[in-house]
Motif scaffolding. Structure first.
Motif, PDB file in Angstrom:
ATOM      1  N   ASP A 217     -15.026  11.709   2.510  1.00  0.00           N
ATOM      2  CA  ASP A 217     -15.239  10.807   1.373  1.00  0.00           C
ATOM      3  C   ASP A 217     -14.575  11.334   0.102  1.00  0.00           C
ATOM      4  O   ASP A 217     -14.060  10.560  -0.706  1.00  0.00           O
ATOM      5  N   ILE A 218     -14.601  12.647  -0.079  1.00  0.00           N
ATOM      6  CA  ILE A 218     -13.969  13.244  -1.259  1.00  0.00           C
ATOM      7  C   ILE A 218     -12.466  12.989  -1.241  1.00  0.00           C
ATOM      8  O   ILE A 218     -11.880  12.545  -2.235  1.00  0.00           O
TER       9      ILE A 218
ATOM     10  N   LYS B 252     -21.768  19.678  -3.398  1.00  0.00           N
ATOM     11  CA  LYS B 252     -22.498  18.413  -3.304  1.00  0.00           C
ATOM     12  C   LYS B 252     -22.609  17.987  -1.837  1.00  0.00           C
ATOM     13  O   LYS B 252     -21.720  18.264  -1.033  1.00  0.00           O
TER      14      LYS B 252
ATOM     15  N   LEU C 170     -21.700  15.797   0.095  1.00  0.00           N
ATOM     16  CA  LEU C 170     -20.754  14.708   0.348  1.00  0.00           C
ATOM     17  C   LEU C 170     -19.830  15.097   1.493  1.00  0.00           C
ATOM     18  O   LEU C 170     -19.347  16.231   1.538  1.00  0.00           O
TER      19      LEU C 170
ATOM     20  N   MET D 286     -19.119   8.456  -2.996  1.00  0.00           N
ATOM     21  CA  MET D 286     -17.664   8.268  -2.974  1.00  0.00           C
ATOM     22  C   MET D 286     -17.178   7.586  -4.246  1.00  0.00           C
ATOM     23  O   MET D 286     -16.159   7.955  -4.831  1.00  0.00           O
TER      24      MET D 286
END
Length: 236
Positions: free
Chosen positions: A92-93, A86, A88, A1
């Motif tokens: 969080d992005i 990714k 992720l 993050m």
């Protein structure tokens, strides 16, 4: 993050778009200094400069530039694909990019509003405007970030919201004020520093609750939209 936040900040400040953030705040402070220097009565220039320019133009336009830029540019050039590949969480992005958008918008708008408010009336008014600007930056940034995921023309639609919905309907049609971030901002500033310069048209409860709804609703919608985002980086 934190990596996404760093990349976003570096990309934002590395583009020419960041230069668009400077003229409006400088104009706001410059007008306030000029009026104060010539001893113009704050009752004559306070509302046009602080509200008409500061809260109605500087805050939303800066939030529009930054909010649509933290993710919209990656959608346009296709680099969003590298982020989506990714491992992720989409949450969080969005939170990382929203955090950068809020931080940059809040600082860029709140500082000149504080200075202009202090020159017009008092440090208390400056503080009220600054706090209101931070709240407005949160709501505007979440809304404009969502727009950048929903359409290829987020800036155009954002301007329609600012100029038509808030600028025209929000001032003359009472029912639309409930969905006007500008009205929330004015009310919050007025409650912190009551003054004739500000004219609240919605209640503080409505302002706070609706601002929270804007932030949470748009953030959740943006996360959901990113989860179903095409790997080709296309929006509808």
């Amino acid at each position: 993050m934190s990596t996404v936040a760093w990349i976003t900040a570096r990309g934002l400040f590395g583009r020419r778009r960041v230069l668009l953030l400077l003229p409006l705040p400088l104009l706001l402070v410059g007008l306030a200094v000029l009026c104060r220097s010539y001893d113009v009565n704050p009752a004559d220039w306070g509302a046009p400069v602080l509200v008409g320019l500061g809260l109605a133009v500087v805050l939303p336009v800066i939030s529009l530039i930054v909010g649509t830029g933290v993710l919209g540019s990656e959608v346009d050039d296709g680099t969003i694909v590298h982020i989506l590949t990714k491992p992720l969480p989409r949450r969080d992005i969005i939170l990382a990019k929203l955090g950068i958008a809020i931080g940059v918008s809040a600082v860029t708008a709140a500082v000149p509003l504080f200075v202009a408010g202090a020159l017009a009336d008092s440090a208390r008014l400056g503080l009220g405007l600054a706090v209101a600007a931070v709240v407005g930056a949160c709501a505007y940034s979440a809304f404009f970030l969502l727009l950048s995921l929903l359409t290829r023309r987020p800036v155009l639609l954002g301007l329609v919201y600012i100029l038509v919905w808030e600028g025209l309907l929000g001032r003359f049609v009472s029912g639309t004020r409930v969905l006007s971030i500008e009205q929330y901002v004015i009310t919050i500033a007025d409650k912190i520093a009551p003054t004739a310069i500000l004219e609240a048209k919605v209640s503080l409860t409505v302002s706070v609750v609706m601002a929270v709804i804007f932030v949470l609703g748009c953030t959740l919608a943006a996360v959901d939209r990113l989860r179903s985002f095409s790997m080709a980086g296309e929006t509808s």
